[in-house]
Design a protein around this motif. Structure first.
Motif, PDB file in Angstrom:
ATOM      1  N   SER A  75       0.814  -1.127   0.369  1.00 20.34           N
ATOM      2  CA  SER A  75      -0.091  -0.226  -0.277  1.00 20.34           C
ATOM      3  C   SER A  75       1.139   1.526   0.250  1.00 20.34           C
ATOM      4  CB  SER A  75      -1.022   0.351   1.142  1.00 20.34           C
ATOM      5  OG  SER A  75      -1.270   1.485   1.303  1.00 20.34           O
ATOM      6  N   TYR A 115     -12.278   4.240   3.895  1.00 22.09           N
ATOM      7  CA  TYR A 115     -12.971   3.725   2.615  1.00 22.09           C
ATOM      8  C   TYR A 115     -11.588   3.280   1.598  1.00 22.09           C
ATOM      9  CZ  TYR A 115     -15.716   2.045  -1.650  1.00 22.09           C
ATOM     10  OH  TYR A 115     -15.979   1.030  -3.073  1.00 22.09           O
ATOM     11  N   GLY A 116     -11.459   2.365   1.525  1.00 24.21           N
ATOM     12  CA  GLY A 116      -9.977   1.438   1.567  1.00 24.21           C
ATOM     13  C   GLY A 116      -9.221   1.803   2.586  1.00 24.21           C
ATOM     14  N   ALA A 117      -9.061   0.752   2.925  1.00 26.87           N
ATOM     15  CA  ALA A 117      -8.335   1.251   4.963  1.00 26.87           C
ATOM     16  C   ALA A 117      -6.680   1.126   4.420  1.00 26.87           C
ATOM     17  CB  ALA A 117      -9.087   0.408   6.045  1.00 26.87           C
ATOM     18  N   GLY A 118      -6.560  -0.186   3.810  1.00 22.52           N
ATOM     19  CA  GLY A 118      -5.023  -0.414   3.762  1.00 22.52           C
ATOM     20  C   GLY A 118      -4.860  -1.176   4.750  1.00 22.52           C
ATOM     21  N   ARG A 121      -3.683   2.335   8.482  1.00 22.77           N
ATOM     22  CA  ARG A 121      -2.556   3.558   9.556  1.00 22.77           C
ATOM     23  C   ARG A 121      -3.350   4.881   9.568  1.00 22.77           C
ATOM     24  NH1 ARG A 121       0.667   7.743   4.389  1.00 22.77           N
ATOM     25  NH2 ARG A 121      -1.318   6.953   2.988  1.00 22.77           N
ATOM     26  N   GLU A 139     -12.453  -1.969   2.782  1.00 27.02           N
ATOM     27  CA  GLU A 139     -11.257  -2.551   1.858  1.00 27.02           C
ATOM     28  C   GLU A 139     -11.513  -4.103   1.575  1.00 27.02           C
ATOM     29  OE1 GLU A 139      -8.302  -0.976   1.554  1.00 27.02           O
ATOM     30  OE2 GLU A 139      -7.659  -2.849   0.637  1.00 27.02           O
ATOM     31  N   PRO A 140     -11.331  -4.152   0.263  1.00 24.21           N
ATOM     32  CA  PRO A 140     -11.342  -5.137  -1.121  1.00 24.21           C
ATOM     33  C   PRO A 140     -10.272  -6.140  -0.489  1.00 24.21           C
ATOM     34  CG  PRO A 140     -10.476  -3.619  -2.181  1.00 24.21           C
ATOM     35  CD  PRO A 140     -10.580  -2.625  -0.860  1.00 24.21           C
ATOM     36  N   ASN A 141      -8.482  -5.630  -0.523  1.00 23.48           N
ATOM     37  CA  ASN A 141      -7.650  -6.349  -0.193  1.00 23.48           C
ATOM     38  C   ASN A 141      -8.075  -7.813   0.636  1.00 23.48           C
ATOM     39  OD1 ASN A 141      -4.813  -7.807  -0.364  1.00 23.48           O
ATOM     40  ND2 ASN A 141      -4.447  -6.523  -0.893  1.00 23.48           N
ATOM     41  N   PHE A 144      -4.552  -7.198   3.529  1.00 27.32           N
ATOM     42  CA  PHE A 144      -4.931  -6.082   4.442  1.00 27.32           C
ATOM     43  C   PHE A 144      -6.341  -6.465   5.577  1.00 27.32           C
ATOM     44  CE2 PHE A 144      -3.603  -2.998   0.681  1.00 27.32           C
ATOM     45  CZ  PHE A 144      -2.238  -3.160   1.194  1.00 27.32           C
ATOM     46  N   TRP A 162     -13.660  -5.888  -5.944  1.00 26.38           N
ATOM     47  CA  TRP A 162     -13.164  -4.520  -6.010  1.00 26.38           C
ATOM     48  C   TRP A 162     -13.892  -3.608  -7.602  1.00 26.38           C
ATOM     49  CZ3 TRP A 162      -7.773  -3.792  -5.386  1.00 26.38           C
ATOM     50  CH2 TRP A 162      -7.225  -4.126  -4.099  1.00 26.38           C
ATOM     51  N   PHE A 180      -7.996   7.585   1.017  1.00 27.14           N
ATOM     52  CA  PHE A 180      -6.973   8.105   1.140  1.00 27.14           C
ATOM     53  C   PHE A 180      -6.629   7.476  -0.330  1.00 27.14           C
ATOM     54  CE2 PHE A 180      -2.730   9.932   1.623  1.00 27.14           C
ATOM     55  CZ  PHE A 180      -2.044  10.965   2.492  1.00 27.14           C
ATOM     56  N   SER A 181      -5.520   8.150  -0.861  1.00 28.82           N
ATOM     57  CA  SER A 181      -4.651   7.427  -1.652  1.00 28.82           C
ATOM     58  C   SER A 181      -5.518   6.220  -2.698  1.00 28.82           C
ATOM     59  CB  SER A 181      -4.162   6.780  -1.406  1.00 28.82           C
ATOM     60  OG  SER A 181      -2.478   6.787  -1.717  1.00 28.82           O
ATOM     61  N   ILE A 182      -6.408   6.268  -3.383  1.00 28.48           N
ATOM     62  CA  ILE A 182      -7.178   5.846  -4.062  1.00 28.48           C
ATOM     63  C   ILE A 182      -7.701   6.037  -5.016  1.00 28.48           C
ATOM     64  CG2 ILE A 182      -9.705   5.063  -3.748  1.00 28.48           C
ATOM     65  CD1 ILE A 182      -9.069   4.227  -1.384  1.00 28.48           C
ATOM     66  N   LEU A 190     -13.178   3.284 -12.214  1.00 28.57           N
ATOM     67  CA  LEU A 190     -13.546   2.262 -11.398  1.00 28.57           C
ATOM     68  C   LEU A 190     -13.764   3.819 -10.259  1.00 28.57           C
ATOM     69  CD1 LEU A 190     -12.857   0.435  -9.496  1.00 28.57           C
ATOM     70  CD2 LEU A 190     -10.475   1.572  -8.697  1.00 28.57           C
ATOM     71  N   TRP A 257      -6.294  -0.441 -12.423  1.00 28.06           N
ATOM     72  CA  TRP A 257      -5.767   0.404 -10.858  1.00 28.06           C
ATOM     73  C   TRP A 257      -3.900   1.285 -11.917  1.00 28.06           C
ATOM     74  CZ3 TRP A 257      -7.536   1.619  -6.555  1.00 28.06           C
ATOM     75  CH2 TRP A 257      -6.719   2.069  -5.695  1.00 28.06           C
TER      76      TRP A 257
HETATM   77  C1  LIG Z   1      -2.711   3.331  -1.943  1.00 28.88           C
HETATM   78  S1  LIG Z   1      -3.362   2.314  -0.644  1.00 28.88           S
HETATM   79  C2  LIG Z   1      -3.965   3.834   0.493  1.00 28.88           C
HETATM   80  C3  LIG Z   1      -4.365   3.052   2.404  1.00 28.88           C
HETATM   81  C4  LIG Z   1      -4.857   3.511   2.966  1.00 28.88           C
HETATM   82  N1  LIG Z   1      -6.686   4.171   2.642  1.00 28.88           N
HETATM   83  C5  LIG Z   1      -3.956   4.131   3.186  1.00 28.88           C
HETATM   84  O1  LIG Z   1      -4.061   5.532   3.066  1.00 28.88           O
HETATM   85  O2  LIG Z   1      -2.975   4.608   4.185  1.00 28.88           O
HETATM   86  C6  LIG Z   1      -5.045   1.998  -1.844  1.00 28.88           C
HETATM   87  C7  LIG Z   1      -6.079   1.280  -1.261  1.00 28.88           C
HETATM   88  O3  LIG Z   1      -6.986   1.638  -2.150  1.00 28.88           O
HETATM   89  C8  LIG Z   1      -8.075   0.064  -1.783  1.00 28.88           C
HETATM   90  N2  LIG Z   1      -8.148  -0.094  -3.161  1.00 28.88           N
HETATM   91  C9  LIG Z   1      -8.228  -0.048  -4.398  1.00 28.88           C
HETATM   92  N3  LIG Z   1      -9.789  -0.274  -5.222  1.00 28.88           N
HETATM   93  C10 LIG Z   1     -10.272   0.020  -4.241  1.00 28.88           C
HETATM   94  C11 LIG Z   1     -11.992  -0.154  -4.904  1.00 28.88           C
HETATM   95  N4  LIG Z   1     -12.505   0.067  -5.459  1.00 28.88           N
HETATM   96  N5  LIG Z   1     -12.366   0.832  -3.959  1.00 28.88           N
HETATM   97  C12 LIG Z   1     -11.473   0.613  -2.046  1.00 28.88           C
HETATM   98  N6  LIG Z   1     -10.611   0.448  -1.972  1.00 28.88           N
HETATM   99  C13 LIG Z   1      -9.715   0.619  -2.807  1.00 28.88           C
HETATM  100  C14 LIG Z   1      -6.090  -1.291  -2.293  1.00 28.88           C
HETATM  101  O4  LIG Z   1      -6.486  -2.358  -1.566  1.00 28.88           O
HETATM  102  C15 LIG Z   1      -5.249  -0.217  -0.765  1.00 28.88           C
HETATM  103  O5  LIG Z   1      -5.772  -1.156   0.008  1.00 28.88           O
END
Ligand SMILES: C[S@@+](CC[C@H](N)C(=O)[O-])C[C@H]1O[C@@H](n2cnc3c(N)ncnc32)[C@H](O)[C@@H]1O
Length: 297
Positions: A75, A115-118, A121, A139-141, A144, A162, A180-182, A190, A257
């Motif tokens: 991540s 949303y997308g907790a990775g 952190r 989180e989809p992965n 994680f 996903w 963050f970072s999605i 997407l 992605w």
């Molecule tokens: C770069 S990481 C950022 C994780 C976290 N938000 C952080 O800032 O530490 C991107 C995250 O987005 C998740 N992700 C990817 N596609 C997604 C989707 N369609 N919906 C939600 N999360 C998604 C990934 O699995 C990953 O955990």
């Protein structure tokens, strides 16, 4: 480093002892993290949450472990842990501040989704402020999700798909969703599916805080920006200002992605029907991301 740790332990000795007493007196399991840490001095809490000093045993048992490096790298790549945590801190503080300013309600009263907790952190910071039963991570992965569940991260996590194709049936609407970072990595398709999720997760008035890349990333960004070098900058700029999403998929990634730069024109076109785009602001700890705030109409 040892001297610094000793200094911290000395400086905060009284407060650390008070926290230990609170832990000993608290016999509940659910919601403990919030109950114990909510009133702790903000700087001390950050030291505790980022395990800067060796913690007394009872406290160490309450604070989430770091993920194994292999999980973390999926991540936040090779960003050092402390930098990752500082980014998370400045982002979370902006979410708190702006939620109060716009909604005029303290974050502790709100329902909040990550949303997308990775690797969690941000969750390890937000769950100090938000009671556990008002917080949910998505989180989809599966890697994680497994880490989140096994490493004492507070709050609940739900595995999403996903593609965001099947409706969520998990929960009532949230007041605040942060992400963050999605959008900084999502294709046009997407991004639109994520927007559909946010519509499911919010109600009129709810806020969504999402990071996007600033315009200057096109010309001067680091790391991922190399993916854009296949096209002359002038052409990319035209595309950006026409309101098209600038997106290049990662060589080893799935189709949706990669590296993404979204213009204000694109944001208004794609989100404008259901959300007001109310503010764009920088994050002081990272030049590669800025915050877009959307408010559900
Ligand atoms: C770069 S990481 C950022 C994780 C976290 N938000 C952080 O800032 O530490 C991107 C995250 O987005 C998740 N992700 C990817 N596609 C997604 C989707 N369609 N919906 C939600 N999360 C998604 C990934 O699995 C990953 O955990």
């Amino acid at each position: 480093m040892v001297a610094w740790r000793n200094y911290l332990l000395d400086h905060y000795a009284e407060q650390l002892a008070e926290i230990e007493r609170a832990i000993a007196a608290d016999d509940g399991v659910v919601g403990r993290y919030h109950r114990i840490f909510k009133d702790v001095d903000e700087d001390l809490f950050f030291y505790i949450a980022s395990r800067t000093c060796e913690l007394p045993v009872s406290m160490a048992e309450l604070v989430p472990d770091w993920p194994p490096e292999a999980v973390r790298r999926q991540s936040t790549a090779d960003t050092p842990l402390m930098i990752s945590m500082l980014e998370a801190l400045t982002f979370w503080n902006a979410v708190k501040r702006n939620s109060l300013k716009i909604l005029r309600r303290e974050i502790a009263e709100l329902r909040v989704a990550d949303y997308g907790a990775g690797w969690g952190r941000i969750a390890r910071l937000s769950c100090r402020d938000v009671p556990e039963d008002q917080f949910l991570a998505f989180e989809p992965n599966p890697g994680f999700v497994e880490y989140y569940r096994s490493c004492r991260l507070p709050g609940r996590i739900i595995q999403t798909d996903w593609g965001s194709s099947s409706p969520l049936t998990c929960c009532d609407a949230f007041d605040v969703v942060y992400c963050f970072s999605i959008l900084t990595h999502a294709s046009d398709a997407l991004t639109r599916r994520i927007k559909d999720r946010w519509i499911e997760l919010t109600k009129p008035g709810s806020l969504v805080f999402a990071t996007i890349r600033p315009q200057f990333f096109l010309a001067g960004g680091e790391g991922d920006a190399g993916y854009l070098s296949d096209t002359p900058l002038s052409e990319i700029m035209l595309q950006y200002h026409r309101g098209e999403l600038v997106f290049r998929r990662y060589a080893d990634g799935s189709g949706d992605w990669g590296v993404t730069v979204m213009s204000p024109e694109y944001a208004s076109r794609v989100f404008g029907e259901e959300f007001s785009v109310i503010r764009y602001g920088p994050i002081p700890t990272t030049a590669n991301q800025m915050i877009m705030i959307l408010q559900r109409k």
